[in-house]
Write a protein that holds these residues in place. Sequence first.
Motif, PDB file in Angstrom:
ATOM      1  N   ILE A  26      42.652   3.221 -29.444  1.00 14.11           N
ATOM      2  CA  ILE A  26      43.557   2.085 -29.265  1.00 14.11           C
ATOM      3  C   ILE A  26      42.885   0.723 -29.393  1.00 14.11           C
ATOM      4  CG2 ILE A  26      45.297   3.355 -27.955  1.00 14.11           C
ATOM      5  CD1 ILE A  26      44.146   2.039 -25.394  1.00 14.11           C
ATOM      6  N   LEU A  27      41.615   0.592 -29.038  1.00 17.00           N
ATOM      7  CA  LEU A  27      40.939  -0.706 -29.071  1.00 17.00           C
ATOM      8  C   LEU A  27      39.503  -0.557 -29.520  1.00 17.00           C
ATOM      9  CD1 LEU A  27      42.030  -2.093 -25.575  1.00 17.00           C
ATOM     10  CD2 LEU A  27      43.000  -2.725 -27.783  1.00 17.00           C
ATOM     11  N   VAL A  86      42.163  -5.493 -31.577  1.00 17.39           N
ATOM     12  CA  VAL A  86      43.309  -4.606 -31.745  1.00 17.39           C
ATOM     13  C   VAL A  86      43.616  -4.514 -33.236  1.00 17.39           C
ATOM     14  CG1 VAL A  86      45.741  -4.236 -31.193  1.00 17.39           C
ATOM     15  CG2 VAL A  86      44.254  -5.376 -29.535  1.00 17.39           C
ATOM     16  N   LYS A  87      43.744  -3.309 -33.727  1.00 17.68           N
ATOM     17  CA  LYS A  87      44.079  -3.113 -35.136  1.00 17.68           C
ATOM     18  C   LYS A  87      45.436  -3.740 -35.425  1.00 17.68           C
ATOM     19  CE  LYS A  87      44.442   0.396 -38.688  1.00 17.68           C
ATOM     20  NZ  LYS A  87      44.278   1.800 -39.021  1.00 17.68           N
ATOM     21  N   LEU A 107      53.006  -4.329 -33.881  1.00 27.53           N
ATOM     22  CA  LEU A 107      52.422  -5.293 -32.945  1.00 27.53           C
ATOM     23  C   LEU A 107      52.594  -6.744 -33.387  1.00 27.53           C
ATOM     24  CD1 LEU A 107      49.050  -3.482 -32.193  1.00 27.53           C
ATOM     25  CD2 LEU A 107      51.163  -3.407 -30.869  1.00 27.53           C
ATOM     26  N   HIS A 133      41.283  -8.011 -37.406  1.00 26.87           N
ATOM     27  CA  HIS A 133      41.969  -7.470 -36.236  1.00 26.87           C
ATOM     28  C   HIS A 133      42.483  -8.624 -35.388  1.00 26.87           C
ATOM     29  CE1 HIS A 133      39.844  -3.831 -37.318  1.00 26.87           C
ATOM     30  NE2 HIS A 133      40.248  -3.193 -36.234  1.00 26.87           N
ATOM     31  N   TYR A 134      43.452  -8.316 -34.512  1.00 28.28           N
ATOM     32  CA  TYR A 134      43.845  -9.276 -33.484  1.00 28.28           C
ATOM     33  C   TYR A 134      42.752  -9.295 -32.427  1.00 28.28           C
ATOM     34  CZ  TYR A 134      48.634  -8.770 -35.295  1.00 28.28           C
ATOM     35  OH  TYR A 134      49.756  -8.731 -36.080  1.00 28.28           O
ATOM     36  N   LEU A 172      42.277  -9.652 -28.507  1.00 24.94           N
ATOM     37  CA  LEU A 172      43.097  -9.495 -27.307  1.00 24.94           C
ATOM     38  C   LEU A 172      42.529 -10.280 -26.143  1.00 24.94           C
ATOM     39  CD1 LEU A 172      45.379  -8.073 -25.751  1.00 24.94           C
ATOM     40  CD2 LEU A 172      43.824  -6.145 -25.426  1.00 24.94           C
ATOM     41  N   LEU A 205      51.882  -4.974 -24.686  1.00 21.25           N
ATOM     42  CA  LEU A 205      51.096  -4.436 -25.793  1.00 21.25           C
ATOM     43  C   LEU A 205      50.738  -2.967 -25.638  1.00 21.25           C
ATOM     44  CD1 LEU A 205      49.332  -4.995 -28.389  1.00 21.25           C
ATOM     45  CD2 LEU A 205      47.461  -5.364 -26.773  1.00 21.25           C
ATOM     46  N   VAL A 206      50.221  -2.589 -24.501  1.00 19.21           N
ATOM     47  CA  VAL A 206      49.628  -1.254 -24.330  1.00 19.21           C
ATOM     48  C   VAL A 206      50.611  -0.124 -24.619  1.00 19.21           C
ATOM     49  CG1 VAL A 206      48.522   0.312 -22.689  1.00 19.21           C
ATOM     50  CG2 VAL A 206      47.753  -2.069 -22.874  1.00 19.21           C
ATOM     51  N   LEU A 263      51.028   0.031 -28.360  1.00 23.68           N
ATOM     52  CA  LEU A 263      49.764   0.432 -28.970  1.00 23.68           C
ATOM     53  C   LEU A 263      49.545   1.935 -28.822  1.00 23.68           C
ATOM     54  CD1 LEU A 263      47.305  -0.769 -30.381  1.00 23.68           C
ATOM     55  CD2 LEU A 263      46.303  -1.171 -28.143  1.00 23.68           C
ATOM     56  N   SER A 294      49.621   4.027 -32.346  1.00 25.06           N
ATOM     57  CA  SER A 294      48.277   4.282 -32.866  1.00 25.06           C
ATOM     58  C   SER A 294      48.244   5.684 -33.453  1.00 25.06           C
ATOM     59  CB  SER A 294      47.228   4.162 -31.762  1.00 25.06           C
ATOM     60  OG  SER A 294      47.117   2.826 -31.344  1.00 25.06           O
TER      61      SER A 294
END
Length: 108
Positions: free
Chosen positions: A39-40, A49-50, A55, A74-75, A77, A88-89, A92, A96
């Motif tokens: 995920i991260l 974050v991809k 997202l 990537h973003y 976070l 988000l989580v 994600l 993912s």
Amino acid sequence: MATTADFIEYVCERLSPLCPVRYRKMFGEYAVYSGEKFILLVCDNCVFVKKLPELADIMENAPCGDPYEGASEHYILDIENNELLERLVPVLVEFSAPPKKRRRKKLD
């Protein structure tokens, strides 16, 4: 500058109320997983974050960067932002990609 053990522990501590997480050291930095899903990415004490299409609305104001040379953008976070993490989580984790099954090499 590599990610410190304290920082990766802190990142997981922030995420743990939202989903089960674990981390794994990879190439001197860290990958964070929920279950078996990646995920991260945590590099140089920064959380990446991809860029997934799902997202885009949630991360529209987030800065972007490359976690390492040659990586796609990537973003970045803000791990301190509780409201963002809560939005988000779950997305994600849901979107993912599951891990790819590895084929075993046949020994002749």
